[in-house]
Design a protein around this motif. Structure first.
Motif, PDB file in Angstrom:
ATOM      1  N   LEU A   1       0.816  -1.219   0.000  1.00  0.00           N
ATOM      2  CA  LEU A   1       0.000   0.000   0.000  1.00  0.00           C
ATOM      3  C   LEU A   1       0.844   1.261   0.000  1.00  0.00           C
ATOM      4  CD1 LEU A   1      -2.868  -0.877   2.487  1.00  0.00           C
ATOM      5  CD2 LEU A   1      -2.945  -0.843   0.002  1.00  0.00           C
ATOM      6  N   GLY A   2       1.984   1.220   0.652  1.00  0.00           N
ATOM      7  CA  GLY A   2       2.850   2.392   0.719  1.00  0.00           C
ATOM      8  C   GLY A   2       3.409   2.816  -0.625  1.00  0.00           C
ATOM      9  N   ALA A   3       3.436   1.897  -1.572  1.00  0.00           N
ATOM     10  CA  ALA A   3       3.962   2.205  -2.900  1.00  0.00           C
ATOM     11  C   ALA A   3       2.896   2.730  -3.856  1.00  0.00           C
ATOM     12  CB  ALA A   3       4.616   0.955  -3.495  1.00  0.00           C
ATOM     13  N   LEU A   4       1.631   2.648  -3.451  1.00  0.00           N
ATOM     14  CA  LEU A   4       0.533   3.092  -4.314  1.00  0.00           C
ATOM     15  C   LEU A   4       0.170   4.544  -4.024  1.00  0.00           C
ATOM     16  CD1 LEU A   4      -1.880   0.025  -4.033  1.00  0.00           C
ATOM     17  CD2 LEU A   4      -0.283   0.565  -5.892  1.00  0.00           C
ATOM     18  N   PRO A   5      -0.337   5.256  -5.019  1.00  0.00           N
ATOM     19  CA  PRO A   5      -0.854   6.595  -4.748  1.00  0.00           C
ATOM     20  C   PRO A   5      -2.059   6.482  -3.818  1.00  0.00           C
ATOM     21  CG  PRO A   5      -1.389   5.924  -6.991  1.00  0.00           C
ATOM     22  CD  PRO A   5      -0.512   4.860  -6.414  1.00  0.00           C
ATOM     23  N   SER A   6      -2.219   7.468  -2.943  1.00  0.00           N
ATOM     24  CA  SER A   6      -3.355   7.423  -2.012  1.00  0.00           C
ATOM     25  C   SER A   6      -3.693   8.818  -1.516  1.00  0.00           C
ATOM     26  CB  SER A   6      -3.037   6.521  -0.818  1.00  0.00           C
ATOM     27  OG  SER A   6      -2.052   7.092   0.013  1.00  0.00           O
ATOM     28  N   VAL A   7      -4.895   8.937  -0.975  1.00  0.00           N
ATOM     29  CA  VAL A   7      -5.341  10.172  -0.325  1.00  0.00           C
ATOM     30  C   VAL A   7      -6.096   9.782   0.940  1.00  0.00           C
ATOM     31  CG1 VAL A   7      -5.541  11.474  -2.484  1.00  0.00           C
ATOM     32  CG2 VAL A   7      -7.539  10.324  -1.553  1.00  0.00           C
ATOM     33  N   ALA A   8      -6.157  10.712   1.873  1.00  0.00           N
ATOM     34  CA  ALA A   8      -6.982  10.512   3.057  1.00  0.00           C
ATOM     35  C   ALA A   8      -8.450  10.530   2.635  1.00  0.00           C
ATOM     36  CB  ALA A   8      -6.721  11.611   4.081  1.00  0.00           C
ATOM     37  N   LEU A   9      -9.289   9.826   3.353  1.00  0.00           N
ATOM     38  CA  LEU A   9     -10.716   9.768   3.026  1.00  0.00           C
ATOM     39  C   LEU A   9     -11.306  11.171   2.910  1.00  0.00           C
ATOM     40  CD1 LEU A   9     -13.252   7.998   2.604  1.00  0.00           C
ATOM     41  CD2 LEU A   9     -13.583   8.102   5.082  1.00  0.00           C
ATOM     42  N   GLU A  10     -10.875  12.071   3.771  1.00  0.00           N
ATOM     43  CA  GLU A  10     -11.383  13.446   3.759  1.00  0.00           C
ATOM     44  C   GLU A  10     -10.985  14.206   2.492  1.00  0.00           C
ATOM     45  OE1 GLU A  10      -9.351  12.252   6.304  1.00  0.00           O
ATOM     46  OE2 GLU A  10     -11.032  11.675   7.578  1.00  0.00           O
TER      47      GLU A  10
END
Length: 99
Positions: free
Chosen positions: A4-13
């Motif tokens: 997961l750390g290697a994937l792009p992500s955003v906080a739910l907010e």
């Protein structure tokens, strides 16, 4: 196994800045995958996700995604659900993806 750390992500907010891409997405809390889904448009999907209220009650939720083509995403999603067994995908565990 998905990193997961290697994937792009955003906080739910911050879901309003999600890209308009197709792929498999992962909802996590402190590197624990809670839910896996797939969509043709990540931004649109999270405008009114059916798990939104449930997830808003949990702290530190992030949405990560892996780009993939629409014709392969359902199979990838199902395989990952079978492997990771996220707690909010219970109903998905028993049924294989539609062709």
């Amino acid at each position: 196994m998905i990193n997961l750390g290697a994937l792009p992500s955003v906080a739910l907010e911050q879901r309003n800045i999600l890209p308009r891409v197709s792929g498999v997405y992962f909802v996590s809390n402190a590197d624990r995958v809670l839910y896996i889904g797939s969509t043709h448009n990540l931004f649109q999907r999270w405008r009114c996700h059916n798990r939104l209220r449930q997830l808003q009650a949990i702290s530190n939720i992030r949405i990560a995604w892996q780009l993939c083509s629409p014709d392969t995403m359902r199979g990838i999603e199902w395989s990952l659900i079978q492997e990771l067994r996220p707690q909010f995908n219970v109903e998905t565990l028993a049924k294989p993806p539609c062709p």
